[in-house]
Design a protein around this motif. Structure first.
Motif, PDB file in Angstrom:
ATOM      1  N   GLN A  62      -0.307 -45.966  11.761  1.00 52.86           N
ATOM      2  CA  GLN A  62      -0.246 -46.457  10.376  1.00 52.86           C
ATOM      3  C   GLN A  62       0.998 -45.903   9.691  1.00 52.86           C
ATOM      4  O   GLN A  62       1.429 -44.781   9.998  1.00 52.86           O
ATOM      5  N   VAL A  63       1.554 -46.652   8.757  1.00 54.03           N
ATOM      6  CA  VAL A  63       2.519 -46.092   7.836  1.00 54.03           C
ATOM      7  C   VAL A  63       1.742 -45.742   6.572  1.00 54.03           C
ATOM      8  O   VAL A  63       1.033 -46.570   6.011  1.00 54.03           O
ATOM      9  N   ILE A  96      -5.239 -52.089   6.948  1.00 59.96           N
ATOM     10  CA  ILE A  96      -4.821 -51.611   5.627  1.00 59.96           C
ATOM     11  C   ILE A  96      -5.906 -50.711   5.064  1.00 59.96           C
ATOM     12  O   ILE A  96      -7.098 -50.914   5.306  1.00 59.96           O
ATOM     13  N   GLN A  97      -5.474 -49.714   4.340  1.00 58.48           N
ATOM     14  CA  GLN A  97      -6.391 -48.876   3.582  1.00 58.48           C
ATOM     15  C   GLN A  97      -5.796 -48.649   2.203  1.00 58.48           C
ATOM     16  O   GLN A  97      -4.655 -48.216   2.065  1.00 58.48           O
ATOM     17  N   GLY A  98      -6.575 -48.992   1.199  1.00 62.93           N
ATOM     18  CA  GLY A  98      -6.160 -48.808  -0.187  1.00 62.93           C
ATOM     19  C   GLY A  98      -7.367 -48.436  -1.010  1.00 62.93           C
ATOM     20  O   GLY A  98      -8.492 -48.390  -0.503  1.00 62.93           O
ATOM     21  N   GLN A 135      -9.486 -51.049   7.038  1.00 61.34           N
ATOM     22  CA  GLN A 135     -10.072 -52.335   7.392  1.00 61.34           C
ATOM     23  C   GLN A 135      -9.002 -53.231   8.003  1.00 61.34           C
ATOM     24  O   GLN A 135      -7.807 -53.027   7.798  1.00 61.34           O
ATOM     25  N   THR A 136      -9.446 -54.210   8.763  1.00 60.54           N
ATOM     26  CA  THR A 136      -8.533 -55.143   9.418  1.00 60.54           C
ATOM     27  C   THR A 136      -8.515 -56.456   8.659  1.00 60.54           C
ATOM     28  O   THR A 136      -9.576 -57.027   8.358  1.00 60.54           O
ATOM     29  N   GLY A 171      -0.943 -50.791   9.057  1.00 59.17           N
ATOM     30  CA  GLY A 171      -0.652 -50.533  10.453  1.00 59.17           C
ATOM     31  C   GLY A 171      -0.919 -51.716  11.363  1.00 59.17           C
ATOM     32  O   GLY A 171      -1.499 -52.733  10.954  1.00 59.17           O
ATOM     33  N   ASN A 172      -0.488 -51.592  12.614  1.00 59.74           N
ATOM     34  CA  ASN A 172      -0.749 -52.563  13.676  1.00 59.74           C
ATOM     35  C   ASN A 172      -0.485 -54.003  13.219  1.00 59.74           C
ATOM     36  O   ASN A 172      -1.351 -54.882  13.308  1.00 59.74           O
TER      37      ASN A 172
END
Length: 797
Positions: A62-63, A96-98, A135-136, A171-172
């Motif tokens: 992940q960034v 993504i995670q926010g 989550q994707t 990420g990914n």
């Protein structure tokens, strides 16, 4: 557009043609951040943020980054021109995670074809409904607005993050081979029948087509927009249910979430039955205002309906309504924020001289609204939120060289054990706080500014007078958005006696920290050093984790280190200091119960302190201004309790804290007069008891008083737990328990009938101790407090 701003420097020369003759047989990984340190992705092309983030790094595929600004921060990925459609790529996938309820815009960057190196275009979609967990997201390429050329894709960019100064990750990033289905969406349009947000009866007018009109307001005698809501405060909107007009605004619990941030509100519907409204009272807009304007950000394909309501007669029980869909208003969305508006004239039959509300319904997706206002005349303009006036601190903020101490250094905590610290004393966190141990380090993570981590110096009182010139040193990394408190024991050094701790002083970590170390002079903690308990990490106002490897006391700081000045942080009190005194400190509640409270304290012949929330105090419909004026006239103390009742230390920045203080102080002065003693009160009770260095420092600055009182409690009736339970009598048990332990300063609310009806028994129990009941300022021996009344039976002076 974002493309121009970002790619001219960061992606110059990157439009080389990458034609593929075969249809894809597998997904194409764009970036899993294995090459992050070289500034390239898996395709050996550039990625980055161009310095627009506060912090950015790569970890575990992940960034991870912290946007510095909701509108200016971005992260991009560039790659060789992809003929995605022809080569069988049907979608885009990434993790993504926010923050929970958050959103971000995603930009798809294309050209006319892969042989053209100029004329780049941008298309958008919005990613909403984030859960707060990793989550994707899988998107069909067809989900972007407009008609981008899917056979000439050159880049992606994430921007317009709904929340800044908090951690996000992506990420990914993958182009998905094969068809990506579009999830079915239930779309409801047409006329909506309102579930009546007030007690008035509503009627609805059905329409079939939009009606236009050339009618103009009879006068344009206004010079600026009339604000409906600037989405200034989460608690004002969702806790108190007010808009900027001090009128009702709510979803009545129908939305999945409502998130206020940066003067925007994100409405995430639970289903098509979700709605949101904002009331105007009975506003005459006919001669001044031509319509309503606001910014909207929504994904392509988003639909909802807008209803306007008006009274037949102001004060009547009937509201007429007329509903238009966004399609009938000719509003379309593409994931970017734009200004939208409508003239009143498009709502058939509307009487703009008696406007009651605006009502949004039939959502099929999340929507973000900007400041909403009535615009002057016939030309739509938007309301621009003015810059908040700054509160100047009344102390210098210069730094000075750190003195050297002769005290012997010692380690307090190196986290080798989960049970005890390096001194063999207890350490631990509050329930609900996530603290993980590993490799002589703890990771602290919490989304609640009321939770804290403790590490003790001794089982009772520790005498730290020899360390007056020493420093607390904390080795850390990650977030420094929290406070450190040094706690003071009670005079008996007995944790079974209330209050425990007796008090503490808090310092703002960010003022004393580098990226790796925190150095705080022991002398900056204004407590009785003969009765030190230990240190407490508290007031976390970011969800980003903090990593701590050592807590120690040292005799010096690194060469060249300068120390900030100590900022005034007031007096944090939990008990009365006057011998044999006892104070009832009562927080705001239900206005309908206020008269009964007044009756009870009058019959008991005792003065009390009332802490009032500023916004309801200004609301004429609550009658609280008259009630509190009567209370003050009867000798009761009126004090501050914030403007909209948020967890003050949990607010994201000092501007938000200042806004609460400025408006709360202004409300009290407006009601009681700037020249009155009540209008200049320096007593404040933090909502929920949430305390930290920032809210203390800003209170001192707002009041221009170095020593305001931050009022806690040592007797809690626990009405918030028991008042509406099947065992409301446990409020009496809680009162008796704390009374027996020496507590003498009460917290309670008149929110619930059971609590109010137990008040006479509370008072009787307090009088039975032989203590004299008085106001908080009197029990604190404040020289500005009124003299004590003559002692009565069962009381002593």
């Amino acid at each position: 557009m974002l493309l121009d701003r970002r790619l001219v420097t960061g992606l110059a020369g990157l439009l080389a043609v990458a034609k593929v003759s075969a249809v894809c047989t597998s997904d194409l990984m764009i970036d899993n951040f294995v090459k992050w340190t070289s500034g390239t992705n898996n395709l050996d092309w550039q990625n980055g943020d161009d310095g627009s983030m506060t912090a950015i790094a790569a970890s575990n595929g992940q960034v991870v980054f912290i946007p510095s600004n909701t509108n200016q921060s971005y992260f991009y990925e560039s790659f060789p021109c992809q003929q995605a459609k022809s080569n069988g790529y049907g979608g885009l996938r990434f993790t993504i995670q926010g923050p929970a309820g958050g959103s971000t815009g995603l930009e798809l960057q294309t050209t006319a074809n892969c042989n053209i190196t100029s004329g780049r275009n941008s298309s958008y979609t919005i990613i909403s409904g984030l859960t707060g967990q990793l989550q994707t997201i899988t998107l069909p390429l067809l989900g972007f607005d407009g008609t981008p050329n899917y056979d000439s894709i050159i880049g992606l960019a994430w921007s317009e993050f709904s929340v800044s100064d908090t951690q996000w990750s992506i990420g990914n990033i993958t182009l998905v081979c094969g068809d990506v289905s579009v999830p079915p969406v239930s779309v409801t349009t047409g006329v909506t029948t309102l579930p009546t947000p007030t007690t008035t009866k509503t009627t609805s007018t059905r329409l079939t087509t939009i009606v236009t009109s050339t009618a103009k307001p009879t006068s344009t005698a206004c010079s600026s927009n009339l604000l409906i809501d600037d989405w200034e405060s989460q608690s004002r909107l969702t806790f108190l249910g007010y808009n900027a007009m001090n009128q009702a605004s709510s979803d009545d619990g129908t939305m999945a979430s409502i998130v206020v941030s940066s003067h925007r509100v994100m409405l995430t519907p639970a289903n098509t039955e979700s709605y949101f409204y904002s009331q105007f009272g009975c506003l005459d807009a006919k001669t001044k205002y031509g319509g309503i304007s606001f910014r909207i950000r929504a994904a392509r394909g988003t639909t909802f309906a807008v209803t306007m309501g008006w009274y037949e007669t102001c004060g009547s029980a009937t509201t007429k309504t007329f509903t238009l869909t966004n399609a009938q208003l000719k509003w379309t969305f593409d994931g970017t924020e734009r200004l939208y508006w409508f003239p009143f004239s498009v709502f058939t039959g509307i009487d703009a001289s008696k406007l009651n509300l605006i009502y949004f319904s039939n959502f099929n997706a999340a929507v973000i609204l900007g400041p909403m206002s009535f615009y002057c005349g016939t030309t739509a303009t938007e309301y621009v939120v003015p810059a908040a006036p700054a509160i100047s601190a009344n102390v210098p903020r210069s730094t000075s060289p750190a003195p050297v101490s002769n005290a012997k250094s010692f380690v307090i905590d190196n986290f080798a054990s989960q049970e005890t610290n390096a001194l063999g004393q207890w350490h631990g966190g509050d329930d609900g706080m996530t603290v993980t141990f590993g490799n002589n380090m703890i990771t602290v993570s919490t989304n609640d500014s009321d939770l804290s981590w403790n590490t003790q110096l001794a089982p009772g009182c520790a005498d730290m007078r020899n360390y007056t010139r020493a420093y607390l040193h904390i080795a850390y990394s990650g977030s420094n958005k929290f406070s450190v408190a040094m706690q003071q024991h009670n005079a008996q050094c007995d944790e079974n006696i209330k209050p425990y701790p007796e008090t503490w002083d808090s310092l703002e970590v960010a003022r004393y920290a580098s990226a790796t170390d925190i150095y705080m002079p022991i002398s900056h903690f204004h407590i009785n050093l003969t009765r030190a308990i230990g240190f407490n990490l508290r007031g976390f106002y970011s969800t980003n984790p903090t990593y701590i490897s050592k807590i120690e006391v040292v005799d010096s700081v690194p060469a060249g280190w300068t120390m900030p000045s100590k900022l005034p942080s007031g007096n944090l009190i939990f008990s009365c200091t006057r011998p044999n005194s006892f104070a009832f400190a009562i927080d705001d509640g239900d206005p309908k119960l206020a008269q009964r409270v007044m009756q009870i304290v009058k019959e008991a012949n005792i003065p009390v302190t009332f802490f009032t929330v500023g916004l309801p105090l200004l609301d004429a419909s609550t009658n609280l201004s008259k009630i509190y004026k009567d209370m003050a006239a009867q000798g009761h103390q009126i004090a501050l309790h914030s403007y909209t009742h948020p967890k003050m230390e949990g607010l994201p920045d000092t501007q938000s804290i200042d806004w609460e203080y400025t408006n709360d102080i202004g409300a009290v002065r407006q009601v009681f007069g700037a020249g009155s003693a009540t209008g200049h009160t320096n007593y404040f009770r933090p909502p929920f008891g949430t305390e930290g260095a920032r809210m203390r420092q800003r209170l001192a600055a707002a009041l221009r008083d170095d020593n305001p009182y931050i009022v806690g409690w040592s007797v809690d009736v626990e009405d918030w737990i028991w008042a509406e339970s099947s065992t409301p009598e446990k409020q009496l048990d809680a009162f008796k328990r704390d009374l027996a332990m020496g507590g003498n300063l009460v917290v309670m609310h008149y929110l619930y009938n059971t609590t109010v009806e137990y008040l006479p028994q509370f008072i009787k129990l307090a009088k039975a101790t032989g203590k004299q009941l008085m106001r908080v300022d009197q029990c604190m021996q404040d020289p500005k407090a009124p003299p004590l009344p003559k002692a009565g039976k069962g009381e002593t002076e």
